[in-house]
Design an enzyme around this catalytic site. Structure first.
Site, PDB file in Angstrom:
ATOM      1  N   ARG A   7      -0.916   2.270   7.016  1.00 19.04           N
ATOM      2  CA  ARG A   7      -1.500   2.522   5.695  1.00 19.04           C
ATOM      3  C   ARG A   7      -1.580   4.014   5.364  1.00 19.04           C
ATOM      4  NH1 ARG A   7      -7.687   0.646   6.741  1.00 19.04           N
ATOM      5  NH2 ARG A   7      -6.619  -1.216   7.470  1.00 19.04           N
ATOM      6  N   HIS A   8      -1.649   4.865   6.398  1.00 17.37           N
ATOM      7  CA  HIS A   8      -1.602   6.309   6.096  1.00 17.37           C
ATOM      8  C   HIS A   8      -0.501   6.990   6.918  1.00 17.37           C
ATOM      9  CE1 HIS A   8      -4.561   6.061   9.331  1.00 17.37           C
ATOM     10  NE2 HIS A   8      -5.564   5.722   8.528  1.00 17.37           N
ATOM     11  N   ASN A  37      -8.507  15.577  11.891  1.00 15.29           N
ATOM     12  CA  ASN A  37      -7.796  14.323  11.637  1.00 15.29           C
ATOM     13  C   ASN A  37      -7.181  14.384  10.232  1.00 15.29           C
ATOM     14  OD1 ASN A  37      -7.373  11.647  10.593  1.00 15.29           O
ATOM     15  ND2 ASN A  37      -8.496  10.833  12.344  1.00 15.29           N
ATOM     16  N   GLU A  51     -14.467   9.106  23.673  1.00 13.17           N
ATOM     17  CA  GLU A  51     -14.922   9.668  22.401  1.00 13.17           C
ATOM     18  C   GLU A  51     -16.058   8.787  21.910  1.00 13.17           C
ATOM     19  OE1 GLU A  51     -12.045  11.065  19.553  1.00 13.17           O
ATOM     20  OE2 GLU A  51     -13.394  10.596  17.889  1.00 13.17           O
ATOM     21  N   ARG A  67       1.164   7.400  -4.009  1.00  9.75           N
ATOM     22  CA  ARG A  67       2.275   7.495  -4.956  1.00  9.75           C
ATOM     23  C   ARG A  67       3.641   7.290  -4.285  1.00  9.75           C
ATOM     24  NH1 ARG A  67       0.953   9.473 -10.170  1.00  9.75           N
ATOM     25  NH2 ARG A  67      -0.999   8.399 -10.547  1.00  9.75           N
ATOM     26  N   ASP A 107      -5.280  11.994   8.711  1.00 11.65           N
ATOM     27  CA  ASP A 107      -4.885  10.678   8.177  1.00 11.65           C
ATOM     28  C   ASP A 107      -4.953  10.619   6.651  1.00 11.65           C
ATOM     29  OD1 ASP A 107      -4.726   9.878  10.786  1.00 11.65           O
ATOM     30  OD2 ASP A 107      -6.488   8.575  10.734  1.00 11.65           O
ATOM     31  N   HIS A 108      -6.024  11.203   6.098  1.00 11.35           N
ATOM     32  CA  HIS A 108      -6.245  10.973   4.663  1.00 11.35           C
ATOM     33  C   HIS A 108      -5.432  11.886   3.757  1.00 11.35           C
ATOM     34  CE1 HIS A 108      -8.648   7.681   5.686  1.00 11.35           C
ATOM     35  NE2 HIS A 108      -9.469   8.417   6.406  1.00 11.35           N
ATOM     36  N   HIS A 116     -16.427  10.703  13.961  1.00  9.32           N
ATOM     37  CA  HIS A 116     -16.538   9.702  12.893  1.00  9.32           C
ATOM     38  C   HIS A 116     -17.729  10.009  12.000  1.00  9.32           C
ATOM     39  CE1 HIS A 116     -15.792   6.059  10.667  1.00  9.32           C
ATOM     40  NE2 HIS A 116     -14.677   5.929  11.359  1.00  9.32           N
ATOM     41  N   GLY A 117     -17.419  10.212  10.729  1.00 11.62           N
ATOM     42  CA  GLY A 117     -18.459  10.398   9.724  1.00 11.62           C
ATOM     43  C   GLY A 117     -19.143  11.753   9.774  1.00 11.62           C
ATOM     44  N   THR A 175     -12.072   1.583   7.827  1.00 16.62           N
ATOM     45  CA  THR A 175     -11.894   2.634   8.835  1.00 16.62           C
ATOM     46  C   THR A 175     -12.281   2.024  10.175  1.00 16.62           C
ATOM     47  OG1 THR A 175     -12.545   4.876   9.503  1.00 16.62           O
ATOM     48  CG2 THR A 175     -14.220   3.556   8.392  1.00 16.62           C
ATOM     49  N   GLY A 231     -12.234  14.119  10.177  1.00 12.47           N
ATOM     50  CA  GLY A 231     -11.155  13.943   9.222  1.00 12.47           C
ATOM     51  C   GLY A 231     -11.581  13.819   7.773  1.00 12.47           C
ATOM     52  N   HIS A 232     -12.104  12.648   7.410  1.00 12.89           N
ATOM     53  CA  HIS A 232     -12.317  12.305   6.014  1.00 12.89           C
ATOM     54  C   HIS A 232     -13.073  13.376   5.239  1.00 12.89           C
ATOM     55  CE1 HIS A 232     -14.238  10.170   2.618  1.00 12.89           C
ATOM     56  NE2 HIS A 232     -13.061   9.572   2.547  1.00 12.89           N
TER      57      HIS A 232
END
Ligand code: PXP
Length: 247
Positions: free
Chosen positions: A57-58, A15, A159, A26, A17-18, A198-199, A108, A220-221
């Site tokens: 947002r992303h 993922n 999922e 920026r 996204d981040h 997730h996580g 999230t 992802g994160h």
């Protein structure tokens, strides 16, 4: 997604996204999430996941367009069940679409979809995405009621939300892991392909990756954060290696 067959049958969806979160801080073009997606694919990703949120947002609409044009591995579009997102998904026709609950104020995706309670709302989304040849997945808690609702909705994939597992410790974590394993087994027994995410991190991924019915993890994160220290290639490859060791 149905990219290259990984060893042990467990695919890794990265993922991105981040990467977009950092870019948007920026307002310029760097770092480019599409470049990150191509690098992840070069490393060991079997697919790329991107969540186009209502508030953008992303990931942006332009990112989705570029991902569809340039990716050679499958794109899994995370989306809320709204008419706007349905129209975007039907226009781009990604390999897969994962329907997630979305709240404007959340940081999230905090919980799974209430597939049981929202049956009437979700049914036309599952049907229309499926008719367009998009593999529909429902992001749900590891709860038998939700799996049964996903079956009634005709979703080919679920999922399982691993956020609770990731935040718990000790006995409570073990109990949550059993719920995830039971939910994966129930889904698979009923012809639904179970994924999870997730996580997930290097420290907690192995017990989840060891659940034999799971076909895909979406992460992802942690991977993007870890890339700050080791680079994206190393961070994705290490996750892939841990997943392979678990099988
Ligand atoms: N799967 C779904 C459905 C998600 O919404 C997210 C977060 O966007 C993830 C997986 C990845 O979670 P994380 O960024 O915590 O690895």
């Amino acid at each position: 997604m149905s990219g290259r067959p990984p060893s042990g049958g467990l695919r890794l969806g990265v993922n991105i996204d981040h990467v977009a979160t950092i870019r948007n801080a920026r307002g310029g073009e760097h770092p480019d999430p599409v470049k990150a997606a191509l690098a992840a694919a070069e490393a060991a990703a079997d697919g790329i996941t991107a969540h186009l949120r209502e508030d953008r947002r992303h990931i942006t609409d332009c990112d989705i367009e570029q991902l569809m044009a340039r990716l050679v591995i499958p794109l899994n579009l995370e989306m809320a069940a709204t008419e706007e997102m349905l129209e975007i998904a039907l226009r781009h026709r990604p390999h897969a679409a994962c329907i997630v609950p979305e709240k404007r104020e959340e940081r999230t995706t905090e919980g799974g979809l209430d597939a049981a309670g929202q049956y009437d709302h979700l049914a036309p989304f599952v049907a229309r995405l499926g008719e367009a040849g998009i593999r529909v997945s429902l992001f749900v808690e590891p709860d038998p009621r939700q799996i049964e609702a996903a079956m009634r909705l005709g979703a080919p994939v679920i999922e399982l939300h691993t956020g609770r597992y990731a935040h718990l410790a000790g006995e409570a974590r073990e109990a949550e892991l059993r719920r995830i394993a039971d939910a994966a087994a129930l889904a698979a027994k009923n012809g639904i392909e179970p994924h999870a995410g997730h996580g997930l991190t290097f420290d907690n991924v192995v017990p989840v990756a060891a659940i034999p019915q799971l076909a895909e993890l979406n992460i992802g994160h942690f991977l993007i954060g870890e890339a700050i220290f080791t680079g994206l290639d190393a961070s994705v490859r290490r996750m892939r290696a841990l997943m392979d060791e678990a099988r």
